[in-house]
Design a protein around this motif. Structure first.
Motif, PDB file in Angstrom:
ATOM      1  N   HIS A  67      -5.405  -1.993  -2.469  1.00  0.00           N
ATOM      2  CA  HIS A  67      -4.758  -0.698  -2.775  1.00  0.00           C
ATOM      3  C   HIS A  67      -4.373  -1.324  -1.822  1.00  0.00           C
ATOM      4  O   HIS A  67      -3.338  -0.046  -0.937  1.00  0.00           O
ATOM      5  CB  HIS A  67      -5.281   0.982  -3.177  1.00  0.00           C
ATOM      6  CG  HIS A  67      -6.807   1.206  -1.988  1.00  0.00           C
ATOM      7  ND1 HIS A  67      -6.528   1.255  -0.705  1.00  0.00           N
ATOM      8  CD2 HIS A  67      -7.642   0.918  -2.715  1.00  0.00           C
ATOM      9  CE1 HIS A  67      -7.975   1.676  -0.922  1.00  0.00           C
ATOM     10  NE2 HIS A  67      -8.615   1.155  -1.505  1.00  0.00           N
TER      11      HIS A  67
ATOM     12  N   ASN B 141       0.888  -1.238  -0.093  1.00  0.00           N
ATOM     13  CA  ASN B 141       0.050   0.096  -0.117  1.00  0.00           C
ATOM     14  C   ASN B 141       0.175   1.307   0.289  1.00  0.00           C
ATOM     15  O   ASN B 141       1.802   1.102  -0.323  1.00  0.00           O
ATOM     16  CB  ASN B 141      -1.448  -0.132   1.261  1.00  0.00           C
ATOM     17  CG  ASN B 141      -0.375  -0.647   2.147  1.00  0.00           C
ATOM     18  OD1 ASN B 141       0.772  -0.677   2.680  1.00  0.00           O
ATOM     19  ND2 ASN B 141      -1.240  -0.537   3.767  1.00  0.00           N
ATOM     20  N   LYS B 142       0.118   2.229  -0.336  1.00  0.00           N
ATOM     21  CA  LYS B 142       0.945   3.523  -0.169  1.00  0.00           C
ATOM     22  C   LYS B 142       0.667   4.219   1.560  1.00  0.00           C
ATOM     23  O   LYS B 142      -0.381   4.237   2.235  1.00  0.00           O
ATOM     24  CB  LYS B 142       0.259   4.444  -1.147  1.00  0.00           C
ATOM     25  CG  LYS B 142       0.189   4.060  -2.527  1.00  0.00           C
ATOM     26  CD  LYS B 142      -0.216   6.190  -3.658  1.00  0.00           C
ATOM     27  CE  LYS B 142       0.264   5.439  -4.793  1.00  0.00           C
ATOM     28  NZ  LYS B 142       1.347   5.909  -4.943  1.00  0.00           N
TER      29      LYS B 142
ATOM     30  N   LEU C 258       2.589  11.605   0.211  1.00  0.00           N
ATOM     31  CA  LEU C 258       2.119   9.750  -0.097  1.00  0.00           C
ATOM     32  C   LEU C 258       3.502   9.539  -1.374  1.00  0.00           C
ATOM     33  O   LEU C 258       3.723   9.516  -2.183  1.00  0.00           O
ATOM     34  CB  LEU C 258       1.143  10.246  -0.948  1.00  0.00           C
ATOM     35  CG  LEU C 258       0.226   8.585  -0.790  1.00  0.00           C
ATOM     36  CD1 LEU C 258      -0.287   8.326   0.429  1.00  0.00           C
ATOM     37  CD2 LEU C 258      -1.368   9.607  -2.000  1.00  0.00           C
ATOM     38  N   VAL C 259       3.580   8.212  -0.795  1.00  0.00           N
ATOM     39  CA  VAL C 259       4.154   6.978  -0.757  1.00  0.00           C
ATOM     40  C   VAL C 259       4.528   6.734  -1.498  1.00  0.00           C
ATOM     41  O   VAL C 259       3.595   5.430  -0.301  1.00  0.00           O
ATOM     42  CB  VAL C 259       6.230   7.400  -0.624  1.00  0.00           C
ATOM     43  CG1 VAL C 259       6.765   8.983  -1.008  1.00  0.00           C
ATOM     44  CG2 VAL C 259       5.972   7.075   0.512  1.00  0.00           C
ATOM     45  N   ASP C 260       4.760   5.355  -2.359  1.00  0.00           N
ATOM     46  CA  ASP C 260       4.160   3.774  -2.683  1.00  0.00           C
ATOM     47  C   ASP C 260       5.476   2.679  -1.965  1.00  0.00           C
ATOM     48  O   ASP C 260       6.341   3.634  -1.794  1.00  0.00           O
ATOM     49  CB  ASP C 260       4.776   4.097  -4.511  1.00  0.00           C
ATOM     50  CG  ASP C 260       4.786   2.486  -4.509  1.00  0.00           C
ATOM     51  OD1 ASP C 260       5.252   1.418  -4.548  1.00  0.00           O
ATOM     52  OD2 ASP C 260       3.426   1.328  -5.063  1.00  0.00           O
ATOM     53  N   LEU C 261       5.105   2.249  -0.892  1.00  0.00           N
ATOM     54  CA  LEU C 261       6.049   1.826   0.015  1.00  0.00           C
ATOM     55  C   LEU C 261       6.967   0.920  -1.045  1.00  0.00           C
ATOM     56  O   LEU C 261       8.120   1.010   0.161  1.00  0.00           O
ATOM     57  CB  LEU C 261       5.248   0.185   0.629  1.00  0.00           C
ATOM     58  CG  LEU C 261       5.581  -0.420   1.892  1.00  0.00           C
ATOM     59  CD1 LEU C 261       6.472   0.826   3.264  1.00  0.00           C
ATOM     60  CD2 LEU C 261       5.113  -0.749   2.573  1.00  0.00           C
TER      61      LEU C 261
ATOM     62  N   ARG D 277      -1.903  13.750  -4.591  1.00  0.00           N
ATOM     63  CA  ARG D 277      -0.954  13.819  -3.276  1.00  0.00           C
ATOM     64  C   ARG D 277      -2.363  14.704  -2.401  1.00  0.00           C
ATOM     65  O   ARG D 277      -3.616  14.603  -3.021  1.00  0.00           O
ATOM     66  CB  ARG D 277      -0.523  15.066  -3.529  1.00  0.00           C
ATOM     67  CG  ARG D 277       0.070  15.385  -4.225  1.00  0.00           C
ATOM     68  CD  ARG D 277       1.533  16.226  -4.441  1.00  0.00           C
ATOM     69  NE  ARG D 277       0.907  17.947  -4.365  1.00  0.00           N
ATOM     70  CZ  ARG D 277       1.609  18.710  -4.110  1.00  0.00           C
ATOM     71  NH1 ARG D 277       3.049  18.548  -3.468  1.00  0.00           N
ATOM     72  NH2 ARG D 277       1.138  20.130  -3.972  1.00  0.00           N
TER      73      ARG D 277
ATOM     74  N   GLU E 232       8.727   1.867  -3.523  1.00  0.00           N
ATOM     75  CA  GLU E 232       9.961   3.143  -4.422  1.00  0.00           C
ATOM     76  C   GLU E 232      10.936   3.611  -2.648  1.00  0.00           C
ATOM     77  O   GLU E 232      11.497   3.716  -2.571  1.00  0.00           O
ATOM     78  CB  GLU E 232       9.016   4.187  -4.179  1.00  0.00           C
ATOM     79  CG  GLU E 232       8.401   3.938  -5.783  1.00  0.00           C
ATOM     80  CD  GLU E 232       7.624   5.133  -6.473  1.00  0.00           C
ATOM     81  OE1 GLU E 232       7.889   6.244  -5.978  1.00  0.00           O
ATOM     82  OE2 GLU E 232       6.420   4.846  -7.531  1.00  0.00           O
ATOM     83  N   TYR E 233       9.521   3.736  -1.472  1.00  0.00           N
ATOM     84  CA  TYR E 233      10.232   3.689   0.050  1.00  0.00           C
ATOM     85  C   TYR E 233      11.383   2.611   0.311  1.00  0.00           C
ATOM     86  O   TYR E 233      12.039   3.708   0.578  1.00  0.00           O
ATOM     87  CB  TYR E 233       9.358   4.190   0.855  1.00  0.00           C
ATOM     88  CG  TYR E 233      10.208   3.767   2.236  1.00  0.00           C
ATOM     89  CD1 TYR E 233      10.133   5.152   2.338  1.00  0.00           C
ATOM     90  CD2 TYR E 233      10.371   2.979   3.035  1.00  0.00           C
ATOM     91  CE1 TYR E 233      10.525   5.608   3.802  1.00  0.00           C
ATOM     92  CE2 TYR E 233      10.681   3.138   4.178  1.00  0.00           C
ATOM     93  CZ  TYR E 233      11.241   3.938   4.906  1.00  0.00           C
ATOM     94  OH  TYR E 233      11.928   4.737   6.037  1.00  0.00           O
TER      95      TYR E 233
ATOM     96  N   TYR F  61       4.777   9.545   4.040  1.00  0.00           N
ATOM     97  CA  TYR F  61       5.814   9.770   4.791  1.00  0.00           C
ATOM     98  C   TYR F  61       6.496  11.051   5.266  1.00  0.00           C
ATOM     99  O   TYR F  61       5.884  11.922   4.419  1.00  0.00           O
ATOM    100  CB  TYR F  61       7.216   8.974   3.393  1.00  0.00           C
ATOM    101  CG  TYR F  61       8.460   9.559   4.094  1.00  0.00           C
ATOM    102  CD1 TYR F  61       8.887   8.908   4.567  1.00  0.00           C
ATOM    103  CD2 TYR F  61       8.919  10.836   3.788  1.00  0.00           C
ATOM    104  CE1 TYR F  61      10.426   8.905   5.009  1.00  0.00           C
ATOM    105  CE2 TYR F  61      10.485  11.081   3.649  1.00  0.00           C
ATOM    106  CZ  TYR F  61      10.939  10.089   4.418  1.00  0.00           C
ATOM    107  OH  TYR F  61      12.259  10.798   5.269  1.00  0.00           O
TER     108      TYR F  61
ATOM    109  N   LEU G 116      -5.811   8.527   3.492  1.00  0.00           N
ATOM    110  CA  LEU G 116      -5.352   8.575   2.652  1.00  0.00           C
ATOM    111  C   LEU G 116      -5.465   9.717   1.336  1.00  0.00           C
ATOM    112  O   LEU G 116      -5.792   9.792   0.155  1.00  0.00           O
ATOM    113  CB  LEU G 116      -4.957   7.690   1.419  1.00  0.00           C
ATOM    114  CG  LEU G 116      -3.544   6.651   2.679  1.00  0.00           C
ATOM    115  CD1 LEU G 116      -2.912   5.739   1.172  1.00  0.00           C
ATOM    116  CD2 LEU G 116      -2.517   7.313   3.187  1.00  0.00           C
TER     117      LEU G 116
END
Length: 195
Positions: free
Chosen positions: A88, A8-9, A161-164, A147, A166-167, A12, A135
């Motif tokens: 999601h 999930n998003k 708001l970040v994609d897990l 956003r 990508e984080y 961060y 969110l």
């Protein structure tokens, strides 16, 4: 290991950038109200933010639902109102099914789930309903936004708001850079004959 649903998003927070200005709280409360602007929202009663800035250790930390992968709030909900959405991964609340029992507030490891009173029309109950960061899913769809409201309102970009996934990739790269920098001038001679 694969996920049943994609990771999930998450929100961060770069605590080093947070000024503690509370603009994220105002934006959140406005986005989740019937108001069309901050000014209209300011005149309303009963505004409720789903993000809360906490002053701690000389700094500030915006606190909101972490959208846990194995959400304890969803596990204890007796009506199934709190659930992890397929597709999601975010944890959502079906307000019509929520009975306001507060079990979700007791098990949240971050203390960010609240029960907000929404008195019933007949006035027989407090009409409490669980509330937490969603969110801005409905708000983003309605407004055509990518956003969240708190992210848009943050002047220092402390909230994102970040994609897990990508984080995770960014975190691994950052930690690898720290290790490389720490060991740049260190040379250890290993004995090749010792095994």
């Amino acid at each position: 290991m694969g996920y049943r649903t994609p990771p999930n998003k998450i929100i961060y927070v770069d605590t080093g950038r947070c000024l503690g200005c509370h603009s994220c709280e105002i934006a959140c409360a406005t986005a989740h109200s019937s108001a069309s602007s901050v000014f209209e929202a300011a005149a309303m009663r009963g505004l409720h933010s789903r993000i809360h800035v906490v002053a701690v250790g000389g700094g500030s930390v915006p606190m909101q639902c972490r959208q846990c992968e194995d959400a304890p709030c969803a596990k204890v909900c007796p009506t199934g109102a709190m659930r992890q959405n397929d597709g999601h991964g975010a944890v959502s609340i079906n307000e019509q099914s929520c009975i306001g029992c507060k079990l979700c507030t007791m098990v949240c490891p971050f203390g960010v789930v609240q029960v907000v009173n929404q008195p019933s029309v007949e006035g027989r109950t407090n009409g409490g309903v669980a509330s937490k960061c969603d969110l801005c899913t409905e708000w983003r769809e309605r407004e055509g936004k990518q956003r969240t409201a708190c992210e848009e309102s943050c002047a220092t970009r402390a909230i994102r708001l970040v994609d897990l996934q990508e984080y995770r990739v960014a975190l691994v790269k950052a930690r690898a850079a720290e290790i490389a920098a720490a060991h740049r001038n260190v040379r250890i001679a290993f004995d090749q004959e010792t095994r």
